[in-house]
Scaffold this motif. Structure first.
Motif, PDB file in Angstrom:
ATOM      1  N   GLY A   1       1.503 -11.325-104.748  1.00  0.00           N
ATOM      2  CA  GLY A   1       1.170 -12.691-104.332  1.00  0.00           C
ATOM      3  C   GLY A   1       2.390 -13.562-104.136  1.00  0.00           C
TER       4      GLY A   1
ATOM      5  N   VAL B   1      -0.982 -18.481-100.031  1.00  0.00           N
ATOM      6  CA  VAL B   1      -1.647 -17.564-100.953  1.00  0.00           C
ATOM      7  C   VAL B   1      -2.369 -18.341-102.047  1.00  0.00           C
ATOM      8  CG1 VAL B   1      -1.321 -15.638-102.548  1.00  0.00           C
ATOM      9  CG2 VAL B   1       0.147 -15.840-100.519  1.00  0.00           C
TER      10      VAL B   1
ATOM     11  N   LEU C   1      -4.128 -17.382-105.695  1.00  0.00           N
ATOM     12  CA  LEU C   1      -4.368 -16.386-106.724  1.00  0.00           C
ATOM     13  C   LEU C   1      -5.465 -16.907-107.644  1.00  0.00           C
ATOM     14  CD1 LEU C   1      -0.692 -15.398-107.657  1.00  0.00           C
ATOM     15  CD2 LEU C   1      -2.174 -14.438-105.878  1.00  0.00           C
TER      16      LEU C   1
ATOM     17  N   VAL D   1       2.156 -20.772-102.949  1.00  0.00           N
ATOM     18  CA  VAL D   1       1.232 -20.032-103.818  1.00  0.00           C
ATOM     19  C   VAL D   1       0.496 -21.013-104.728  1.00  0.00           C
ATOM     20  CG1 VAL D   1       0.989 -18.255-105.590  1.00  0.00           C
ATOM     21  CG2 VAL D   1       2.738 -17.997-103.814  1.00  0.00           C
TER      22      VAL D   1
ATOM     23  N   ILE E   1      -6.141 -13.551-103.614  1.00  0.00           N
ATOM     24  CA  ILE E   1      -6.081 -12.332-104.434  1.00  0.00           C
ATOM     25  C   ILE E   1      -6.696 -12.618-105.800  1.00  0.00           C
ATOM     26  CG2 ILE E   1      -4.618 -10.520-105.373  1.00  0.00           C
ATOM     27  CD1 ILE E   1      -2.487 -11.227-103.345  1.00  0.00           C
TER      28      ILE E   1
END
Length: 381
Positions: free
Chosen positions: A121, A131, A133, A183, A229
């Motif tokens: 990630g 991204v 997570l 992220v 993810i």
């Protein structure tokens, strides 16, 4: 024992990451920045000196430039707007390219699920992908790795609040920024276990919609991301089933040992039955990929090499060509709640560090290949 250990860990967490603290991220040398953006180092240096609007970084020691992750994002934007890279080579998805949602899952504990989620990630984020997570494990290891400690802040919303039966919160209220600018994180806490009881009780009243809970909760925010993810617990519970229902791909981390392979055979049988149930609720649902990733791999370990060869012979292309190598650099970083991308290279044995970075890069290349394939692109981005 629980009180003593819990008290000491809380003290450590408060010292290291107070509730109002924000984890930082180191700067990256010019060579690292060029590699992360997949630009020739001489070309990168030329852009720094000649391309208007291209970040100049910070000059250190009179002759070394370093760049923040934010500056790398800006560099990518400038390259796209000036035509130095084609739209196909930019990691942001375009119209008609759906967000790729990947579940990292194995029933076997100790298979490096969290380490895989964090490193893949973060590297996708450093390459420019947006991204998200999501931690679904009550142990919250991924959450803690990002310096987030929900137990110190009882009012902090977590993944449980995303899917709880009574009054779930919008995903936008739960998502947290991390020290990686591209992220984001939905943290976990022990509360996620409550979801299992809630779903079990709901069956008494004929409720059967738990499987779509995560997909529906994420729908309003998916346009912000290229990749989502999930980090999951080593059990096939209701939250994992909901994550699989929302996913477009599955990655199975696996240690190269006979016991783990035997466990995998049983797990795949269960997963097959599970996907059959999913298809009865959503016949159009499919997975773009299901791949096995060999983790904690030591290429000097004869039995591991044999098991790896067995897996590749039996499962063929379903096993990723790259392995996630066992590395003291990764382990030592985790002991300080860091990933390999957060540690200063000069603080680690250079050869060990470079082997770890190369291993993570190769694994991420393979995941990225699957993402681009799902978008109908080549692996040029």
């Amino acid at each position: 024992m629980s009180k003593r250990l819990g008290s000491r860990l809380r003290e450590h967490a408060e010292e290291t990451f107070p509730p109002d603290a924000q984890k930082g991220l180191r700067r990256f040398a010019m060579r690292e920045a060029a590699d992360l953006l997949r630009i020739n180092q001489n070309t990168f240096r030329h852009h720094v000196s000649n391309l208007e609007g291209f970040p100049e970084g910070t000059l250190e020691g009179g002759n070394r430039r370093s760049f923040s992750a934010e500056e790398m994002v800006e560099a990518q934007r400038v390259l796209l707007e000036t035509g130095r890279i084609k739209p196909d080579e930019h990691p942001h998805r375009r119209a008609g390219e759906p967000c790729q949602v990947v579940t990292i899952f194995n029933l076997k504990g100790g298979s490096a699920k969290t380490s895989t989620v964090a490193h893949v990630g973060q590297l996708l984020g450093l390459r420019g992908y947006r991204v998200l997570l999501i931690d679904l494990d009550s142990q919250a290891s991924l959450t803690n790795l990002f310096g987030v400690t929900p137990e110190l802040d009882p009012d902090m919303p977590t993944s449980y609040d995303l899917i709880r039966s009574e009054g779930p919160l919008p995903a936008s209220d739960i998502i947290r920024k991390t020290n990686f600018p591209t992220v984001d994180l939905i943290p976990a806490s022990m509360d996620i276990m409550e979801y299992e009881f809630e779903v079990a009780l709901s069956f008494r009243h004929g409720a059967t919609t738990f499987h779509s809970r995560i997909r529906e909760a994420l729908e309003p925010v998916l346009d912000r991301y290229d990749v989502v993810i999930f980090d999951t617990p080593p059990q096939l519970n209701f939250s994992v089933i909901s994550a699989l229902f929302a996913s477009t791909g599955v990655l199975i981390p696996l240690n190269a040992s006979m016991l783990d392979v035997m466990s995998l055979a049983s797990f795949l049988g269960m997963a097959s039955n599970l996907m059959g149930v999913v298809e009865t609720h959503a016949p159009e649902h499919g997975l773009n990929f299901v791949r096995v990733l060999i983790t904690r791999y030591e290429n000097t370990d004869g039995p591991q090499v044999q098991i790896s060869s067995l897996l590749r012979t039996v499962l063929g292309d379903a096993v990723l060509p790259a392995e996630f190598l066992k590395s003291t650099a990764v382990g030592d970083a985790a002991n300080t709640q860091q990933s390999i991308f957060e540690v200063e290279p000069r603080d680690v044995n250079r050869r060990t560090y470079e082997r770890a970075i190369e291993s993570v890069s190769r694994v991420t290349d393979e995941v990225e290949r699957e993402i681009l394939k799902a978008w109908g692109r080549s692996h040029g981005a």
